[in-house]
Design a protein around this motif. Sequence first.
Motif, PDB file in Angstrom:
ATOM      1  N   ILE A 140       0.836  -1.205   0.000  1.00 60.93           N
ATOM      2  CA  ILE A 140       0.000   0.000   0.000  1.00 60.93           C
ATOM      3  C   ILE A 140       0.868   1.250   0.000  1.00 60.93           C
ATOM      4  O   ILE A 140       1.704   1.427   0.889  1.00 60.93           O
ATOM      5  N   LEU A 141       0.671   2.119  -0.979  1.00 56.90           N
ATOM      6  CA  LEU A 141       1.311   3.436  -0.969  1.00 56.90           C
ATOM      7  C   LEU A 141       0.248   4.477  -0.664  1.00 56.90           C
ATOM      8  O   LEU A 141      -0.627   4.728  -1.489  1.00 56.90           O
ATOM      9  N   LYS A 142       0.332   5.058   0.523  1.00 57.97           N
ATOM     10  CA  LYS A 142      -0.692   6.012   0.939  1.00 57.97           C
ATOM     11  C   LYS A 142      -0.314   7.435   0.556  1.00 57.97           C
ATOM     12  O   LYS A 142       0.793   7.881   0.808  1.00 57.97           O
ATOM     13  N   ASP A 143      -1.271   8.106  -0.079  1.00 58.03           N
ATOM     14  CA  ASP A 143      -1.197   9.553  -0.228  1.00 58.03           C
ATOM     15  C   ASP A 143      -2.006  10.096   0.950  1.00 58.03           C
ATOM     16  O   ASP A 143      -3.230  10.169   0.907  1.00 58.03           O
ATOM     17  N   ARG A 144      -1.306  10.416   2.020  1.00 58.59           N
ATOM     18  CA  ARG A 144      -1.972  10.791   3.265  1.00 58.59           C
ATOM     19  C   ARG A 144      -2.668  12.146   3.178  1.00 58.59           C
ATOM     20  O   ARG A 144      -3.639  12.396   3.886  1.00 58.59           O
ATOM     21  N   VAL A 145      -2.156  13.015   2.320  1.00 58.08           N
ATOM     22  CA  VAL A 145      -2.726  14.361   2.201  1.00 58.08           C
ATOM     23  C   VAL A 145      -4.059  14.319   1.467  1.00 58.08           C
ATOM     24  O   VAL A 145      -5.034  14.964   1.855  1.00 58.08           O
ATOM     25  N   ASN A 146      -4.132  13.530   0.399  1.00 57.40           N
ATOM     26  CA  ASN A 146      -5.340  13.469  -0.437  1.00 57.40           C
ATOM     27  C   ASN A 146      -6.214  12.254  -0.164  1.00 57.40           C
ATOM     28  O   ASN A 146      -7.173  11.997  -0.899  1.00 57.40           O
ATOM     29  N   GLN A 147      -5.882  11.510   0.892  1.00 62.45           N
ATOM     30  CA  GLN A 147      -6.663  10.334   1.306  1.00 62.45           C
ATOM     31  C   GLN A 147      -6.884   9.355   0.145  1.00 62.45           C
ATOM     32  O   GLN A 147      -7.999   8.953  -0.163  1.00 62.45           O
ATOM     33  N   LYS A 148      -5.763   8.997  -0.488  1.00 64.96           N
ATOM     34  CA  LYS A 148      -5.778   7.971  -1.540  1.00 64.96           C
ATOM     35  C   LYS A 148      -4.770   6.881  -1.165  1.00 64.96           C
ATOM     36  O   LYS A 148      -3.839   7.121  -0.388  1.00 64.96           O
ATOM     37  N   ALA A 149      -4.967   5.702  -1.730  1.00 62.99           N
ATOM     38  CA  ALA A 149      -4.005   4.617  -1.525  1.00 62.99           C
ATOM     39  C   ALA A 149      -3.810   3.890  -2.849  1.00 62.99           C
ATOM     40  O   ALA A 149      -4.776   3.549  -3.531  1.00 62.99           O
ATOM     41  N   TYR A 150      -2.551   3.688  -3.229  1.00 62.20           N
ATOM     42  CA  TYR A 150      -2.195   3.023  -4.484  1.00 62.20           C
ATOM     43  C   TYR A 150      -1.761   1.595  -4.170  1.00 62.20           C
ATOM     44  O   TYR A 150      -1.031   1.354  -3.199  1.00 62.20           O
ATOM     45  N   CYS A 151      -2.181   0.650  -5.020  1.00 61.76           N
ATOM     46  CA  CYS A 151      -1.818  -0.746  -4.793  1.00 61.76           C
ATOM     47  C   CYS A 151      -1.664  -1.495  -6.115  1.00 61.76           C
ATOM     48  O   CYS A 151      -2.589  -1.527  -6.936  1.00 61.76           O
ATOM     49  N   ALA A 152      -0.483  -2.097  -6.301  1.00 66.49           N
ATOM     50  CA  ALA A 152      -0.254  -3.003  -7.432  1.00 66.49           C
ATOM     51  C   ALA A 152      -0.601  -4.413  -6.963  1.00 66.49           C
ATOM     52  O   ALA A 152       0.033  -4.939  -6.045  1.00 66.49           O
ATOM     53  N   LEU A 153      -1.606  -4.997  -7.570  1.00 70.82           N
ATOM     54  CA  LEU A 153      -2.091  -6.305  -7.129  1.00 70.82           C
ATOM     55  C   LEU A 153      -1.065  -7.401  -7.426  1.00 70.82           C
ATOM     56  O   LEU A 153      -0.389  -7.375  -8.450  1.00 70.82           O
ATOM     57  N   SER A 154      -0.968  -8.363  -6.494  1.00 68.83           N
ATOM     58  CA  SER A 154      -0.057  -9.490  -6.660  1.00 68.83           C
ATOM     59  C   SER A 154      -0.479 -10.572  -5.683  1.00 68.83           C
ATOM     60  O   SER A 154      -1.475 -10.423  -4.970  1.00 68.83           O
ATOM     61  N   GLU A 155       0.296 -11.650  -5.626  1.00 67.25           N
ATOM     62  CA  GLU A 155       0.008 -12.704  -4.644  1.00 67.25           C
ATOM     63  C   GLU A 155       0.132 -12.190  -3.216  1.00 67.25           C
ATOM     64  O   GLU A 155      -0.381 -12.803  -2.283  1.00 67.25           O
ATOM     65  N   ARG A 156       0.802 -11.058  -3.063  1.00 68.85           N
ATOM     66  CA  ARG A 156       0.978 -10.485  -1.723  1.00 68.85           C
ATOM     67  C   ARG A 156       0.099  -9.264  -1.479  1.00 68.85           C
ATOM     68  O   ARG A 156       0.208  -8.612  -0.448  1.00 68.85           O
ATOM     69  N   ALA A 157      -0.752  -8.948  -2.439  1.00 67.69           N
ATOM     70  CA  ALA A 157      -1.643  -7.791  -2.307  1.00 67.69           C
ATOM     71  C   ALA A 157      -2.975  -8.129  -2.973  1.00 67.69           C
ATOM     72  O   ALA A 157      -3.113  -8.003  -4.195  1.00 67.69           O
ATOM     73  N   HIS A 158      -3.937  -8.567  -2.168  1.00 60.11           N
ATOM     74  CA  HIS A 158      -5.230  -9.004  -2.695  1.00 60.11           C
ATOM     75  C   HIS A 158      -6.222  -7.840  -2.693  1.00 60.11           C
ATOM     76  O   HIS A 158      -6.321  -7.097  -1.715  1.00 60.11           O
ATOM     77  N   GLU A 159      -6.956  -7.748  -3.789  1.00 59.60           N
ATOM     78  CA  GLU A 159      -7.817  -6.580  -4.021  1.00 59.60           C
ATOM     79  C   GLU A 159      -8.869  -6.401  -2.933  1.00 59.60           C
ATOM     80  O   GLU A 159      -9.066  -5.292  -2.434  1.00 59.60           O
ATOM     81  N   GLU A 160      -9.545  -7.505  -2.540  1.00 63.62           N
ATOM     82  CA  GLU A 160     -10.645  -7.353  -1.585  1.00 63.62           C
ATOM     83  C   GLU A 160     -10.162  -6.834  -0.232  1.00 63.62           C
ATOM     84  O   GLU A 160     -10.827  -6.012   0.415  1.00 63.62           O
ATOM     85  N   LEU A 161      -8.988  -7.279   0.200  1.00 62.91           N
ATOM     86  CA  LEU A 161      -8.474  -6.818   1.492  1.00 62.91           C
ATOM     87  C   LEU A 161      -7.949  -5.382   1.393  1.00 62.91           C
ATOM     88  O   LEU A 161      -8.090  -4.597   2.336  1.00 62.91           O
ATOM     89  N   PHE A 162      -7.384  -5.042   0.250  1.00 68.14           N
ATOM     90  CA  PHE A 162      -6.951  -3.662   0.032  1.00 68.14           C
ATOM     91  C   PHE A 162      -8.143  -2.713   0.084  1.00 68.14           C
ATOM     92  O   PHE A 162      -8.076  -1.649   0.717  1.00 68.14           O
ATOM     93  N   ILE A 163      -9.249  -3.104  -0.530  1.00 66.13           N
ATOM     94  CA  ILE A 163     -10.454  -2.262  -0.496  1.00 66.13           C
ATOM     95  C   ILE A 163     -10.986  -2.143   0.937  1.00 66.13           C
ATOM     96  O   ILE A 163     -11.407  -1.066   1.366  1.00 66.13           O
ATOM     97  N   GLU A 164     -10.917  -3.242   1.685  1.00 66.88           N
ATOM     98  CA  GLU A 164     -11.334  -3.199   3.097  1.00 66.88           C
ATOM     99  C   GLU A 164     -10.462  -2.217   3.878  1.00 66.88           C
ATOM    100  O   GLU A 164     -10.962  -1.427   4.690  1.00 66.88           O
ATOM    101  N   PHE A 165      -9.152  -2.264   3.619  1.00 65.90           N
ATOM    102  CA  PHE A 165      -8.236  -1.312   4.265  1.00 65.90           C
ATOM    103  C   PHE A 165      -8.636   0.130   3.921  1.00 65.90           C
ATOM    104  O   PHE A 165      -8.677   1.001   4.797  1.00 65.90           O
ATOM    105  N   CYS A 166      -8.911   0.384   2.644  1.00 64.83           N
ATOM    106  CA  CYS A 166      -9.286   1.732   2.211  1.00 64.83           C
ATOM    107  C   CYS A 166     -10.588   2.202   2.878  1.00 64.83           C
ATOM    108  O   CYS A 166     -10.718   3.376   3.241  1.00 64.83           O
ATOM    109  N   GLU A 167     -11.516   1.284   3.055  1.00 60.73           N
ATOM    110  CA  GLU A 167     -12.766   1.637   3.752  1.00 60.73           C
ATOM    111  C   GLU A 167     -12.479   1.960   5.214  1.00 60.73           C
ATOM    112  O   GLU A 167     -12.994   2.938   5.764  1.00 60.73           O
ATOM    113  N   ASP A 168     -11.638   1.140   5.848  1.00 59.48           N
ATOM    114  CA  ASP A 168     -11.311   1.359   7.262  1.00 59.48           C
ATOM    115  C   ASP A 168     -10.584   2.678   7.482  1.00 59.48           C
ATOM    116  O   ASP A 168     -10.757   3.328   8.525  1.00 59.48           O
ATOM    117  N   PHE A 169      -9.755   3.080   6.523  1.00 59.95           N
ATOM    118  CA  PHE A 169      -8.947   4.288   6.685  1.00 59.95           C
ATOM    119  C   PHE A 169      -9.418   5.453   5.806  1.00 59.95           C
ATOM    120  O   PHE A 169      -8.705   6.443   5.660  1.00 59.95           O
TER     121      PHE A 169
END
Length: 309
Positions: A140-169
């Motif tokens: 996860i690469l967070k743009d803390r100022v603009n409340q965005k998060a960038y993610c390149a999907l891979s075996e170590r970065a699953h889309e559904e959990l990344f979206i859950e993280f974005c909702e939580d934060f």
Amino acid sequence: MQVTNTILMIRPVNFRMNEQTAVNNYFQEDLSIRNDQINKKAQKEFDDFVNTLRDHGVNVIVVDDKKETDTPDSIFPNNWISFHSNGIACVYPMFAENRRKERRADIFDILETHGFRIDNVVDYTAAEEEGVFLEGTGSILKDRVNQKAYCALSERAHEELFIEFCEDFDCFPVIFTANQTVEGERLPIYHTNVMMAMAETFVVICLETIDDKKERKNVVEHIKKDGREIISITEQQMYQFAGNMLQVIGADDQRFMVMSSAAYKSLENSQIEAIKKHCAIIHSPLDTIETCGGGSARCMMAEVFLPKA
């Protein structure tokens, strides 16, 4: 605030090439020397790197790894933990089973003894039971100022959990796939922070790894819309860890872009000048750590944004 002056780093005691991560980290290579020699070289690189950061006024909290856990990748704590300005610490699910042993509750106590406050811990590690992973600020690469998060999907970065993280934060998700060529085949890059680094006023990124033109256009539009300059690197430079950088705050509130010496040497003069328009550069040799660990300067630094107690 996008950057911090406090970094947590874990000093290795069993560093070597981790065979469990090598299956999808194509940056790793083995060295033909004994593991104890590899660890000794890594410790020297680590200590020199910490001293360089401290010489520039960066507040580095060093914690020794524990020999009994046998955790060869403990030097990369940013994959299992992140610390946020609202007093939350996040703990993440890890792809490699032996990396899960890196997670340590005593880290919270150590940070509190340094005057930081942890109000809550958000724990995503139960996802490991489902074979779902999201490896911290590696993924996860967070743009803390603009409340965005960038993610390149891979075996170590699953889309559904990344979206859950974005909702939580409360972050807007910017999702894409970044590939590298491995034996003639395009395969996903294991971590976002290998091909992209986000600073306050600029982004270093290897755009040629984003094969899908729509995805690439979307990433570029988001970066430009938020007023950051794009400094592009090539895939060849990425293999020298030129994407694995982190901006930190040093003495007198000065900003520094931190990278390995291999990354620095791979850059063209024009790219160095482009970065220097925004901030100064710190680099340190991390050859053993990069070769065996498949990670570099950014992976070694877990940023601490926690409030003071």
